[in-house]
Design an enzyme around this catalytic site. Structure first.
Site, PDB file in Angstrom:
ATOM      1  N   LYS A 194       0.055   3.683  -0.394  1.00  0.00           N
ATOM      2  CA  LYS A 194      -0.779   5.517   0.041  1.00  0.00           C
ATOM      3  C   LYS A 194      -0.173   6.742  -0.967  1.00  0.00           C
ATOM      4  O   LYS A 194      -0.335   6.378  -1.972  1.00  0.00           O
ATOM      5  CB  LYS A 194       0.277   5.801   1.571  1.00  0.00           C
TER       6      LYS A 194
ATOM      7  N   GLU B 197      -5.436  -4.554  10.444  1.00  0.00           N
ATOM      8  CA  GLU B 197      -4.521  -3.449  11.225  1.00  0.00           C
ATOM      9  C   GLU B 197      -4.246  -2.687  12.334  1.00  0.00           C
ATOM     10  O   GLU B 197      -5.869  -1.545  11.929  1.00  0.00           O
ATOM     11  CB  GLU B 197      -4.726  -2.863   9.821  1.00  0.00           C
TER      12      GLU B 197
ATOM     13  N   HIS C 268      -9.880   1.047   4.645  1.00  0.00           N
ATOM     14  CA  HIS C 268      -8.689   1.336   5.406  1.00  0.00           C
ATOM     15  C   HIS C 268      -8.289   2.673   6.276  1.00  0.00           C
ATOM     16  O   HIS C 268      -9.696   3.422   6.737  1.00  0.00           O
ATOM     17  CB  HIS C 268      -7.368   1.725   4.606  1.00  0.00           C
TER      18      HIS C 268
ATOM     19  N   GLY D 240       1.895   3.171  10.798  1.00  0.00           N
ATOM     20  CA  GLY D 240       2.939   3.688  10.838  1.00  0.00           C
ATOM     21  C   GLY D 240       4.309   4.394  11.443  1.00  0.00           C
ATOM     22  O   GLY D 240       4.432   5.363  12.124  1.00  0.00           O
TER      23      GLY D 240
ATOM     24  N   ASN E  47       0.686  -1.162  -0.344  1.00  0.00           N
ATOM     25  CA  ASN E  47       0.058  -0.206   0.471  1.00  0.00           C
ATOM     26  C   ASN E  47       0.931   1.076   0.135  1.00  0.00           C
ATOM     27  O   ASN E  47       1.307   1.663   0.450  1.00  0.00           O
ATOM     28  CB  ASN E  47      -0.554   0.227   1.601  1.00  0.00           C
TER      29      ASN E  47
ATOM     30  N   SER F 203       3.122  -1.904  10.226  1.00  0.00           N
ATOM     31  CA  SER F 203       4.756  -1.764  10.697  1.00  0.00           C
ATOM     32  C   SER F 203       5.347  -2.938  10.790  1.00  0.00           C
ATOM     33  O   SER F 203       6.258  -3.218  11.987  1.00  0.00           O
ATOM     34  CB  SER F 203       4.923  -1.276  12.089  1.00  0.00           C
TER      35      SER F 203
ATOM     36  N   GLU G 199      -6.987   4.880   7.391  1.00  0.00           N
ATOM     37  CA  GLU G 199      -6.829   6.808   7.512  1.00  0.00           C
ATOM     38  C   GLU G 199      -7.871   6.746   6.386  1.00  0.00           C
ATOM     39  O   GLU G 199      -8.713   8.064   6.230  1.00  0.00           O
ATOM     40  CB  GLU G 199      -5.937   6.304   6.285  1.00  0.00           C
TER      41      GLU G 199
HETATM   42  P1  PGA Z   1       2.783   0.574   8.075  1.00  0.00           P
HETATM   43  O1  PGA Z   1       1.048   0.866   6.913  1.00  0.00           O
HETATM   44  O2  PGA Z   1       3.553  -0.939   7.232  1.00  0.00           O
HETATM   45  O3  PGA Z   1       3.983   2.220   7.077  1.00  0.00           O
HETATM   46  O4  PGA Z   1       2.384   1.065   9.115  1.00  0.00           O
HETATM   47  C1  PGA Z   1       0.544  -0.310   6.709  1.00  0.00           C
HETATM   48  C2  PGA Z   1      -1.286   0.188   6.081  1.00  0.00           C
HETATM   49  O5  PGA Z   1      -1.273   1.400   6.651  1.00  0.00           O
HETATM   50  O6  PGA Z   1      -1.311  -0.660   5.200  1.00  0.00           O
END
Ligand code: PGA
Length: 248
Positions: free
Chosen positions: A11, A168, A95, A174, A9, A209, A97
């Protein structure tokens, strides 16, 4: 059939120059360890170019979002049909976000998942609790509430071929802080139980992460079928070593 899947992803990251750089490193790669399917989800604007460049690659293409409508006067939206037209097979839905920053409700996420699956895409539905919710001990309740409308719309006997669930935890996205394999496995087992017999083969991904250093121990858990990778998917070597960390 249950299979091992890793999804990148990106983003809102990338550029045409970045496509050049990252694909030079693994665009022609075919060795992904025990991972059956690798999917890259760049921003919408790069999908056609990525699709052209991945023609000879086993890597599949996905989008990060879609509209819950199929066509019409919805300025700025992108439909499932358009994603298919562009060469996508997958789409990330709900997601955290999008839930937190763009007010996507559990019901909207479920409608998007339905739209995607009806059109022929595989929907990667994301669920996960915030740190506060975990501390309050309501993780399972939150996950159940996020899953309920999806399962109600799709039905427990739905065709599991077109559904993937990604767990998640919001506090792990992140942040550099990963759920322990045990924490992740516990929630994955809960999700698997919620899905029931009709959807027992739905792949369950962990995201938050994931890095080359922690991927193998997460993927060793019995209900973790792969990962949804954010930050580490922007570094070709790291992404590749995460794919290769999957046991056969
Ligand atoms: P990350 O994001 O690996 O940077 O923690 C995962 C995601 O949001 O799908």
């Amino acid at each position: 059939m249950r299979f091992k899947l890793i999804i990148a992803n990106w983003k809102m990251n990338g550029s045409f120059q970045f496509l050049d750089e990252i694909l030079k490193n693994f665009g022609v790669e075919t060795q992904f360890g025990g991972t059956d399917q690798v999917v890259i989800c760049p921003p919408y604007i790069y999908l056609p170019e990525m699709s052209n460049r991945l023609v000879k690659s086993p890597i599949q293409l996905g989008a990060q979002n879609l509209s819950d409508y199929s066509e019409g006067a919805y300025t700025g939206e992108i439909s499932a049909e358009m994603l298919l037209d562009t060469g996508c097979n997958y789409v990330i839905v709900g997601h955290s976000e999008r839930r937190a920053l763009f007010n996507e409700s559990n019901d909207l996420v479920a409608r998007k998942a339905e739209r995607a699956i009806k059109a022929g895409l595989t929907a990667v539905v994301c669920v996960g609790e915030t740190l506060e919710q975990r501390q309050q001990g309501v993780t399972e309740q939150i996950i159940a509430e996020q899953l309920a409308p999806v399962l109600a719309i799709l039905g427990l006997e739905a065709n599991s071929d077109k559904l993937v669930i990604a767990y998640e935890p919001v506090w792990a996205i992140g942040t550099g802080e990963t759920a322990t394999p045990e924490q992740a496995q516990n929630v994955h087992a809960f999700i698997r139980a919620q899905l029931g017999q009709g959807l027992k083969d739905v792949p369950l991904l962990y995201g938050g992460s994931v890095k080359p250093g922690n991927a193998a121990e997460l993927f060793a858990e019995k209900d973790i079928d792969g990962g949804l990778i954010g930050g580490a998917s922007l570094v070709a070597e790291d992404f590749l070593s995460i794919c290769r960390a999957m046991p056969a």
